[in-house]
Enzyme design. Structure first.
Site, PDB file in Angstrom:
ATOM      1  N   LYS A 187       0.838  -1.207   0.000  1.00 46.71           N
ATOM      2  CA  LYS A 187       0.000   0.000   0.000  1.00 46.71           C
ATOM      3  C   LYS A 187       0.873   1.257   0.000  1.00 46.71           C
ATOM      4  O   LYS A 187       0.655   2.174  -0.801  1.00 46.71           O
ATOM      5  CB  LYS A 187      -0.891   0.016   1.255  1.00 46.71           C
ATOM      6  N   ASN A 188       1.849   1.298   0.916  1.00 48.95           N
ATOM      7  CA  ASN A 188       2.598   2.542   1.091  1.00 48.95           C
ATOM      8  C   ASN A 188       3.637   2.796   0.003  1.00 48.95           C
ATOM      9  O   ASN A 188       4.336   3.810   0.026  1.00 48.95           O
ATOM     10  CB  ASN A 188       3.225   2.595   2.489  1.00 48.95           C
ATOM     11  N   CYS A 243      -5.472  13.121  13.454  1.00 53.14           N
ATOM     12  CA  CYS A 243      -5.429  11.714  13.062  1.00 53.14           C
ATOM     13  C   CYS A 243      -5.465  10.882  14.332  1.00 53.14           C
ATOM     14  O   CYS A 243      -4.994  11.320  15.377  1.00 53.14           O
ATOM     15  CB  CYS A 243      -4.141  11.481  12.280  1.00 53.14           C
ATOM     16  N   ARG A 275       0.489  14.402  13.405  1.00 52.49           N
ATOM     17  CA  ARG A 275       0.893  14.223  12.013  1.00 52.49           C
ATOM     18  C   ARG A 275       0.875  15.504  11.176  1.00 52.49           C
ATOM     19  O   ARG A 275       0.154  15.606  10.181  1.00 52.49           O
ATOM     20  CB  ARG A 275       0.048  13.133  11.343  1.00 52.49           C
ATOM     21  N   ASP A 307       4.387   0.538  12.094  1.00 50.16           N
ATOM     22  CA  ASP A 307       3.206  -0.117  11.524  1.00 50.16           C
ATOM     23  C   ASP A 307       3.076  -1.582  11.947  1.00 50.16           C
ATOM     24  O   ASP A 307       2.090  -2.236  11.597  1.00 50.16           O
ATOM     25  CB  ASP A 307       3.223  -0.014   9.989  1.00 50.16           C
ATOM     26  N   ARG A 361      -8.667  -0.517   4.517  1.00 46.15           N
ATOM     27  CA  ARG A 361      -7.800   0.500   3.916  1.00 46.15           C
ATOM     28  C   ARG A 361      -6.435  -0.081   3.579  1.00 46.15           C
ATOM     29  O   ARG A 361      -5.758   0.428   2.690  1.00 46.15           O
ATOM     30  CB  ARG A 361      -7.613   1.672   4.891  1.00 46.15           C
TER      31      ARG A 361
HETATM   32  N1  EPU Z   1       6.271  14.715  11.004  1.00 41.08           N
HETATM   33  C1  EPU Z   1       6.384  16.045  11.289  1.00 41.08           C
HETATM   34  N2  EPU Z   1       6.265  16.954  10.269  1.00 41.08           N
HETATM   35  C2  EPU Z   1       6.048  16.564   8.990  1.00 41.08           C
HETATM   36  C3  EPU Z   1       5.939  15.196   8.692  1.00 41.08           C
HETATM   37  C4  EPU Z   1       6.056  14.289   9.726  1.00 41.08           C
HETATM   38  O1  EPU Z   1       6.581  16.431  12.436  1.00 41.08           O
HETATM   39  O2  EPU Z   1       5.945  17.439   8.110  1.00 41.08           O
HETATM   40  C5  EPU Z   1       6.370  13.720  12.089  1.00 41.08           C
HETATM   41  C6  EPU Z   1       5.078  12.939  12.283  1.00 41.08           C
HETATM   42  O3  EPU Z   1       4.148  13.629  13.078  1.00 41.08           O
HETATM   43  C7  EPU Z   1       5.577  11.657  12.921  1.00 41.08           C
HETATM   44  C8  EPU Z   1       6.939  11.463  12.261  1.00 41.08           C
HETATM   45  O4  EPU Z   1       7.296  12.726  11.709  1.00 41.08           O
HETATM   46  O5  EPU Z   1       5.731  11.816  14.287  1.00 41.08           O
HETATM   47  C9  EPU Z   1       6.995  10.441  11.159  1.00 41.08           C
HETATM   48  O6  EPU Z   1       5.902  10.594  10.271  1.00 41.08           O
HETATM   49  P1  EPU Z   1       6.003  10.327   8.705  1.00 41.08           P
HETATM   50  O7  EPU Z   1       5.879  11.613   7.994  1.00 41.08           O
HETATM   51  O8  EPU Z   1       7.170   9.465   8.423  1.00 41.08           O
HETATM   52  O9  EPU Z   1       4.672   9.492   8.467  1.00 41.08           O
HETATM   53  P2  EPU Z   1       3.825   9.514   7.141  1.00 41.08           P
HETATM   54  O10 EPU Z   1       4.723   9.726   6.000  1.00 41.08           O
HETATM   55  O11 EPU Z   1       2.654  10.394   7.319  1.00 41.08           O
HETATM   56  C10 EPU Z   1       4.063   6.973   6.555  1.00 41.08           C
HETATM   57  C11 EPU Z   1       3.138   5.819   6.333  1.00 41.08           C
HETATM   58  C12 EPU Z   1       2.528   5.415   7.674  1.00 41.08           C
HETATM   59  C13 EPU Z   1       3.676   5.026   8.615  1.00 41.08           C
HETATM   60  C14 EPU Z   1       4.668   6.186   8.747  1.00 41.08           C
HETATM   61  C15 EPU Z   1       5.886   5.851   9.576  1.00 41.08           C
HETATM   62  C16 EPU Z   1       2.363   6.167   4.072  1.00 41.08           C
HETATM   63  C17 EPU Z   1       1.256   6.517   3.154  1.00 41.08           C
HETATM   64  N3  EPU Z   1       2.101   6.212   5.394  1.00 41.08           N
HETATM   65  O12 EPU Z   1       3.280   8.018   7.101  1.00 41.08           O
HETATM   66  O13 EPU Z   1       1.708   4.286   7.436  1.00 41.08           O
HETATM   67  O14 EPU Z   1       3.160   4.709   9.894  1.00 41.08           O
HETATM   68  O15 EPU Z   1       5.114   6.594   7.446  1.00 41.08           O
HETATM   69  O16 EPU Z   1       6.561   4.754   9.043  1.00 41.08           O
HETATM   70  O17 EPU Z   1       3.451   5.822   3.640  1.00 41.08           O
HETATM   71  C18 EPU Z   1      -0.078   2.810   7.827  1.00 41.08           C
HETATM   72  O18 EPU Z   1       0.188   2.257   6.750  1.00 41.08           O
HETATM   73  O19 EPU Z   1      -0.891   2.321   8.648  1.00 41.08           O
HETATM   74  C19 EPU Z   1       0.562   4.082   8.166  1.00 41.08           C
HETATM   75  C20 EPU Z   1       0.071   4.914   9.088  1.00 41.08           C
END
Ligand code: EPU
Length: 418
Positions: free
Chosen positions: A22-23, A117, A122, A306, A398
């Site tokens: 998915k990701n 969320c 996030r 995850d 999802r």
């Molecule tokens: N963060 C910030 N600022 C930003 C972006 C992130 O502070 O601009 C923080 C977040 O709040 C969090 C940390 O950085 O504490 C890491 O978040 P990240 O941005 O890596 O998460 P994401 O990209 O929103 C993806 C996956 C998630 C997975 C996380 C961590 C996708 C579509 N989603 O989310 O997947 O948990 O990376 O590995 O790739 C899931 O599949 O169930 C899922 C939630």
């Protein structure tokens, strides 16, 4: 609203096929917005989030066709709308992934700001700061991120925090920027690498994906191409834990043992016997109860957040005391309250769950709160005594393709009820 009814206690046995990740599929589909010619993507998982992404692309004028083997062809030659509406973004935060591609190719994007969320705040500040560093003017207006740039330029960006979709958004944006972009402290997740491979197939110039420094040399345009999405390491890990919790023996095909080493290591520590092939994993628990393990979530290649809920469920019925420390998201323990309703002995201290395993969880009606939390509850139901009813399983849909069918194939007594 559908629910899953699970009669626990059956040791899982048999073979199933793992779906595409998915990701990886979500950023790759968003990345098709960069391509001026048709793109064919295979091994796309059949999931709610994928359907949402395709709807989002279609609303922008992208032509999406699917053949009978679920290969998705995307033609983004003409894109008339540069907007991701609130109705879609609120159901799927990954919609933010269209921001980088839209600004890079069309000079403008309106993307609804994702709200709160279930697993944490996030924010998307790092995505926005990065685009600003590349020369975009970004404002937040009426709940939308409005980004504009005649043409983005290369920049040297050091992420404050490792962010997966932040890295992906800026890497995509940089493919069409003027000059060289360096992303430091970049996410090293295999899905980032898969996206880079896809973009390079379209003609992008990217080096270092999979390491913490990614260098992108912008080009004038990206063409078309073909890509096969890599296997889902989290789906793989989830079924392995299901087998471990039920004392079972399963073989998972079309996966990749090299992208979930931290998870496999913890399963071995829990007492699982693992055999690995090029594209398969076999886990044999030999009827034993798992031993409790200590987990600390961190960005890849460390233990993935995850998989945290699934290991909480396993520790809840394992032999001994295990601690689970969540360092990526600040509120990702909602499954713990539901597991407690199934008899689990779990104490939360700050970002750590201290779990004392009990010999057998007991069935209860439980409620899914987010995707991976719901996977944890399904696993708990498979191992528990009695009939567990998991409510709000749209969260499961999802991210897990036909979960009840795959589990039935392994002998589980599980069915979807209205
Ligand atoms: N963060 C910030 N600022 C930003 C972006 C992130 O502070 O601009 C923080 C977040 O709040 C969090 C940390 O950085 O504490 C890491 O978040 P990240 O941005 O890596 O998460 P994401 O990209 O929103 C993806 C996956 C998630 C997975 C996380 C961590 C996708 C579509 N989603 O989310 O997947 O948990 O990376 O590995 O790739 C899931 O599949 O169930 C899922 C939630």
């Amino acid at each position: 609203m559908d629910k899953l009814l699970i009669e626990g206690g059956v040791p899982l046995a048999g073979t199933i096929t793992i779906s595409g990740a998915k990701n990886a599929a979500l950023p790759i589909l968003a990345g098709t917005l960069l391509a001026t010619r048709p793109v064919t993507i295979s091994n796309v998982p059949h999931l709610k989030d994928v359907a949402t992404t395709l709807t989002l692309l279609q609303k922008m004028g992208v032509i999406v066709t699917m053949d009978d083997r679920l290969n998705v062809e995307v033609n983004a030659a003409e894109v008339r709308e540069r907007r991701a509406p609130y109705e879609l973004v609120k159901t799927m935060r990954a919609s933010i992934l269209v921001l980088g591609p839209l600004v890079a190719r069309f000079g403008e994007a309106y993307v609804s700001l994702p709200g709160g969320c279930a697993i944490g705040a996030r924010p998307v500040n790092l995505h926005v700061d990065g685009l600003r560093a590349m020369g975009a003017a970004v404002d937040v207006e009426n709940g939308f991120i409005h980004a504009r740039a005649k043409r983005l330029h290369g920049a040297h960006i050091v992420f404050d925090t490792v962010t997966v979709t932040g890295t992906e958004n800026l890497m995509m944006a940089a493919t069409l920027a003027d000059g060289k972009t360096v992303l430091e402290n970049a996410a090293r997740e295999p899905e980032v690498t898969d996206l880079a491979r896809f973009l390079m197939g379209l003609g992008a110039r990217i080096q270092g994906a999979g390491t913490s420094t990614i260098v992108i040399e912008g080009v004038d345009a990206l063409g078309g191409g073909e890509h096969r999405v890599l296997p889902d390491r989290i789906e793989t890990g989830t079924y392995l834990v299901a087998a471990a919790m039920t004392g079972g023996k399963v073989k998972l095909n079309k996966t990749d043992p090299n992208i979930l080493e931290a998870v496999l290591g913890k399963l071995r520590e829990a007492g699982a016997n693992l055999q690995l092939g090029d594209d398969w994993i076999e886990l044999d628990m030999q009827g034993k109860r798992p031993r409790a393990v200590n987990i600390r979530t961190l960005p890849y290649p460390a233990f993935p957040t995850d998989m945290q809920a699934q290991f909480c469920a396993m520790n809840a019925m394992a032999d001994g005391v295990g601690t689970v420390t969540e360092t990526v998201f600040e509120n990702r323990f909602q499954h713990v309250l539901e597991l407690q309703r199934m008899g689990a002995d779990i104490r939360i201290e700050h970002n750590m769950a201290i779990i004392t395993g009990i010999p057998r969880l007991t069935a209860a009606p439980v409620m899914a709160t987010d995707l991976r939390a719901s996977a944890g509850l399904v696993l708990a139901g498979l191992a528990a005594e009695g009939e567990t009813l998991v409510d709000r399983i749209y969260h499961v849909d999802r991210g897990y393709e036909r979960i009840e069918e795959k589990l039935q194939q392994l002998g589980a007594r599980i069915r979807r009820v209205p």
